[in-house]
Design an enzyme around this catalytic site. Structure first.
Site, PDB file in Angstrom:
ATOM      1  N   ASP A 351       0.860  -1.173   0.000  1.00 54.34           N
ATOM      2  CA  ASP A 351       0.000   0.000   0.000  1.00 54.34           C
ATOM      3  C   ASP A 351       0.900   1.228   0.000  1.00 54.34           C
ATOM      4  O   ASP A 351       2.012   1.155   0.520  1.00 54.34           O
ATOM      5  CB  ASP A 351      -0.793  -0.023   1.318  1.00 54.34           C
ATOM      6  CG  ASP A 351      -2.246   0.296   1.105  1.00 54.34           C
ATOM      7  OD1 ASP A 351      -2.612   0.474  -0.056  1.00 54.34           O
ATOM      8  OD2 ASP A 351      -2.992   0.375   2.089  1.00 54.34           O
ATOM      9  N   GLU A 442      -5.392  20.263   6.240  1.00 55.35           N
ATOM     10  CA  GLU A 442      -5.352  21.430   7.123  1.00 55.35           C
ATOM     11  C   GLU A 442      -4.287  21.268   8.201  1.00 55.35           C
ATOM     12  O   GLU A 442      -3.633  22.233   8.590  1.00 55.35           O
ATOM     13  CB  GLU A 442      -6.736  21.661   7.747  1.00 55.35           C
ATOM     14  CG  GLU A 442      -7.785  22.066   6.707  1.00 55.35           C
ATOM     15  CD  GLU A 442      -9.029  22.680   7.314  1.00 55.35           C
ATOM     16  OE1 GLU A 442      -9.307  22.403   8.494  1.00 55.35           O
ATOM     17  OE2 GLU A 442      -9.715  23.442   6.605  1.00 55.35           O
TER      18      GLU A 442
END
EC number: 7.2.2.10
Length: 997
Positions: A351, A442
């Protein structure tokens, strides 16, 4: 309902005959429940305890031992005289071994918990639906939801079924579907049709999937699939259909067991047939049947001799020790046989997010405007160090550190990053790491503000908890956030309205905006240069966009965000905040301040691990749900692809892969090193193709979506931070989620296999010796040299200890410079078979020779002739051939003791020979493995114990030896070392060079 994502809202509602405001009628619910059943995943029926126990006895060697035990028991029942009690020892010990092995086997199978059961934790308990029997929304058990139900979901809810969105009741709807798709950031949903019937789950932006979580917003939708028909249900079905493959070692031992059982059967029959002429010998009282039973007992002894009873226990111990060593390296192994499988791994499918990368978004580049003259401009470009959420790093310009407060543009950029932001950093004291609170994107900006420290805040002396948000706090004290204009798809941006905490004439209210560069820059009329504001000309805009495009492609493929301000926004009362369609009007006439580029950075140590894999002949394939550009960029950064390597036919998206013919897909799997934008079904398909090339595949994963592929691959590797389903479907869990840990585990697996090969060969050569011994005594007509209870003692205890210690042999220095071994490679090749046959024949001959020496040549022995010894069954007082010979002497315990002592001593010498396959004992002395020296001492001590401590000699039918006899034991035993050294010399100098050539 098939392909609900391609249909309009009206078509879907029409298909189920339902109204969005009222929901289904109770009559409809009843019919649909009868048709589709409960909205839950059925539990898998596990094997009963009895089935598991019976399974443990399906092994051929175990069955032969069981048969031998039964026969021994029956024969012991008819035994007469003093030997009655000792006759029962052998079947009892064999049964004890078999029961112990079965208990270990059942415990291991029970321990591999059911991944399918773990899937149930993603099923929500309750759901909120509209139905015609009530005017308002009602909470019902999630299992009672049926296709066609109108469901309401809001922030914090777990989605109860697969749902086609019909209306969104908030400005945006964000869904965290990482458990299902592996996407690292939450996904913004909409209600428009997605016209592509072959869209992957990531692209079905109008669908909510069962088990995923609502991160923000509120919406309504119609249920289109429940229970096993949901995406998570399909994963469950795939896992149920996936049969666990036997590991290469288990297959080898199965083959070995079959071959051994055939050889044992042949030898037993041969021994019995050879002695048919002796069935009527006087010693059997002239009874043919008693003679047949006597030789049948010898055949049973042969079976016991030929089977290495200690092997299962030694293998389990070696693997268990290996798992402890791996655990220290952060690899927690759940299934013992897979430890060895790791050693022949030839492909690692990894992954991207969190394994090859840190899964901690981090800003690595940013720019502001330095100078603007007409259509020409120059930029100040900066790079930022640090690849985790830790607020530690420097800002560099031209590879030199800079102070950010010296640049007005950076001060404003940091202000936007801090205020146009709902996330924070948090220091986790238990783990000792900084973690995100909020969205990854963010949090990257929050972390950037801490690294920039634009107001030169004093940070020394702060605790780690205080340090987490120190610089952001300073900015937030200057301005107050009044309200937020949430992100929406049409404008691809979000903004905050801020007022100064200390109002003055010069400081006014401002709007700070961040979003996708093309959307934000199109709405910018000006550009910030230092502390001044300059009109944005087409030339400047083109230059800025070209830099952003370059960052977004190329070797980095950064995720770019444009940052801008509105210096004179409308007052709050002039805005309509109820309708998000108006937000774009309030975010116009912006001033562009700068741009940041971020990525999920590769782990620092991954590049060297990928290089090590290449040296070891292991192909690394990245498989990710992310887009192709980002995936290829990360592959280049970590060395899966070269910097300028052409990736055509080496990198595919899930869609590109689906469009290939089956043969082209097979070829793709042969060469590919990167698959992007994939679904769970792709992972399973890739594993199948790789297995068709006889590759041994290690597959990593952390989400529910990865479970079928984890179960299907030879080595499923789950992340420590992953879902319970992934962990229970895997063979190994990475405590630190780190790719480099896999490589360390592969190295350990190779070392374990090499050691295992040594002790399996060691045990087998011992068994060959025992078989030769019994065969020789039967063929020559000698009295029994070894009896089954002695053979069991040697196989289990005396040989078992050194064999276990061989598991501690140090690994070869060049172990990771060799290609992966072929899983079909036999445990014992032609030359080694000859070698162990030669050693085994010597062991057998020496054992028989030791017994014969006592009869024929020993000072305290009867000194009978060879003829008398080989015809001892004809010994009778009236037989002239045995004149002066006491027939009872042929049942003396001394020859057996000599034979057993020689067997044990030779085996200890053999253990020293097994330190290395081909290295001389002069090059690899015994103290290289101190455990082996200790185990040899312990084995010899145990042998002395059964010789000299009553009543053990009686049970084993042996007697203490004197010094002369012990010296003879050593003279017969030690030549085995010289013999094996000669064979090693031949292998080193004549066979290995030939193989290498």
């Amino acid at each position: 309902m098939e392909n609900a994502h391609t249909k309009t809202v009206e078509e879907v509602l029409g298909h189920f005959g339902v109204n969005e405001s009222t929901g289904l009628s109770l009559e409809q619910v009843k019919k649909l429940k009868e048709r589709w059943g409960s909205n839950e995943l059925p539990a898998e029926e596990g094997k009963t305890l009895l089935e598991l126990v019976i399974e443990q006895f399906e092994d051929l060697l175990v069955r032969i031992l069981l048969l031998a035990a039964c026969i021994s028991f029956v024969l012991a029942w008819f035994e007469e005289g003093e030997e009655t009690i000792t006759a029962f020892v052998e079947p009892f010990v064999i049964l004890l071994i078999l029961v112990a092995n079965a208990i270990v086997g059942v415990w291991q199978e029970r321990n591999a918990e059911n991944a399918i059961e773990a899937l149930k934790e993603y099923e929500p308990e309750m759901g909120k639906v509209y139905r015609q029997d009530r005017k308002s929304v009602q909470r019902i058990k999630a299992k009672d939801i049926v296709p066609g139900d109108i469901v309401e979901i809001a922030v914090g809810d777990k989605v109860p079924a697969d749902i086609r969105l019909t209306s969104i009741k908030s400005t945006t709807l964000r869904v965290d579907q990482s458990i299902l798709t592996g996407e690292s950031v939450s996904v913004i949903k909409h209600t428009d049709p997605v016209p592509d019937p072959r869209a992957v789950n990531q692209d079905k932006k109008n669908m909510l999937f069962s088990g995923t979580n609502i991160a923000a917003g509120k919406a309504m939708g119609v249920v289109v699939a429940t229970g096993v028909n949901t995406e998570i249900g399909k994963i469950r079905d795939e896992m149920v259909a996936t049969e666990q493959e036997r590991t290469p070692l288990q297959q080898k031992l199965d083959e070995f067991g079959e071959q051994l059982s055939k050889v044992i059967s042949l030898i037993c029959i041969a021994v019995w047939i050879i002695n048919i002429g002796h069935f009527n010998d006087p010693v059997h009282g002239g009874s043919w049947i008693r003679g047949a039973i006597y030789y049948f007992k010898i055949a049973v002894a042969l079976a016991v001799a030929a089977i290495p009873e200690g092997l299962p226990a030694v293998i389990t111990t070696c693997l268990a020790l290996g798992t402890r060593r791996m655990a220290k390296k952060n690899a927690i192994v759940r299934s013992l046989p897979s430890v060895e499988t790791l050693g022949c791994t030839s492909v690692i499918c990894s992954d991207k997010t969190g394994t090859l990368t840190t899964n901690q978004m981090s800003v690595c580049r940013m720019f502001i405007l330095d100078r603007v003259e007409g259509d020409s401009c120059s930029l100040n470009e900066f790079t930022i160090t640090g690849s985790t959420y830790a607020p530690i790093g420097e800002v560099h310009k031209d590879d030199k550190p800079v102070k950010c407060h010296q640049y007005d543009g950076l001060v404003e950029l940091a202000t936007i990053c801090a205020l146009c932001n709902d996330s924070a950093l948090d220091y986790n004291e238990a783990k000792g790491v900084y973690e995100k609170v909020g969205e990854a994107t963010e949090t990257a900006l929050t972390c950037l503000v801490e690294k920039m420290n634009v107001f030169d805040t004093e940070l020394k002396g702060l605790s780690k908890i205080e340090r987490a948000n120190a610089c952001n706090s300073v900015i937030k004290q200057l301005m107050k956030k009044e309200f937020t204009l949430e992100f929406s798809r049409d404008r691809k941006s979000m903004s905050v309205y801020c007022t100064p905490n200390k109002p003055s004439r010069t400081s006014m209210s401002k709007m700070f905006v961040k979003g996708a560069p093309e959307g934000v820059i199109d709405r910018c009329t000006h550009i910030r240069v230092g502390s001044t504001k300059v009109p944005m000309t087409p030339g400047v805009k083109q230059k800025v966009m070209s830099v952003i495009r370059e960052w977004g492609s190329g070797s980095d493929t950064l995720r770019c965000l444009a940052l801008a301000t509105h210096d004179n926004p409308l007052r709050r009362e002039e805005m309509n905040l109820e309708d998000s369609a108006n937000f774009i009007k309030y975010e116009t006439n912006l001033t562009f301040v700068g741009c940041v580029g971020m990525l999920d950075p590769p782990r620092i140590e991954v590049a060297s691990s990928v290089k090590l894999c290449r040296q070891a002949g292991i192909r690394v394939i990245m498989i990710t749900g992310d887009n192709k550009g980002t995936a290829v960029a990360i592959c280049r950064r970590i060395g899966i692809f070269g910097q300028d390597e052409d990736v055509t036919s080496k990198a595919f998206t899930g869609r590109e892969f689906d469009e290939l013919s089956p043969s082209a897909q097979r070829d793709a799997c042969l060469n590919a090193r990167c698959f992007a934008r994939v679904e769970p079904s792709h992972k399973s398909k890739i594993v199948e193709f790789l297995q068709s090339f006889d590759e041994i595949t290690a597959m990593t994963g952390d989400g529910v979506n990865d479970a079928p592929a984890l179960k299907k691959s030879e080595i499923g590797i789950a992340m420590g931070s992953g879902t319970a389903v992934a962990k229970t479907a895997s063979e190994m869990v990475l405590a630190d989620d780190n790719f480099s840990t896999i490589v360390a585990a592969v190295e350990e697996g190779r070392a374990i296999y090499n050691n295992m090969k040594q002790f399996i060969r060691y045990l087998i050569s011992s068994n060959v010796g025992e078989v030769v011994c019994i065969f020789l005594t039967a063929a020559l007509g000698f009295p029994e040299a070894l009896i089954p209870v002695q053979l069991l003692w040697v196989n289990l205890v005396t040989d078992g200890l050194p064999a276990t210690a061989l598991g501690f042999n140090p690994p070869d220095l060049d172990i990771m410079n060799k290609p992966p071994r072929n899983p079909k490679e036999p445990l014992i090749s032609g030359w080694l078979f000859f070698r162990y046959l030669a050693i085994g024949c010597y062991v057998g001959a020496a054992t028989v020779g030791a017994a014969a020496w006592w009869f024929i040549a020993a000072d305290g022995g009867p000194r009978v002739s060879f003829y008398q010894l080989s015809h001892f069954l004809q010994c009778k007082d009236d037989n002239p051939d045995f004149e002066g010979v006491d027939c009872a002497i042929f049942e003396s315990p001394y020859p057996m003791t000599m034979a057993l002592s020689v067997l044990v001593t030779i085996e200890m010498c053999n253990a020293l020979n097994s330190l290395s396959e081909n290295q001389s004992l002069l090059r690899m002395p015994p103290w290289e493995n101190i455990w082996l020296v200790g185990s040899i001492c312990l084995s010899m001590s145990l042998h002395f114990l059964i010789l000299y401590v009553e009543p053990l000699p009686l049970i084993f039918q042996i007697t203490p030896l004197n010094l002369t006899q012990w010296l003879m034991v050593l003279k017969i035993s030690l030549p085995v070392i010289l013999m094996d050294e000669t064979l090693k010399f031949v292998a080193r100098n004549y066979l290995e060079p030939a193989i290498l050539e």
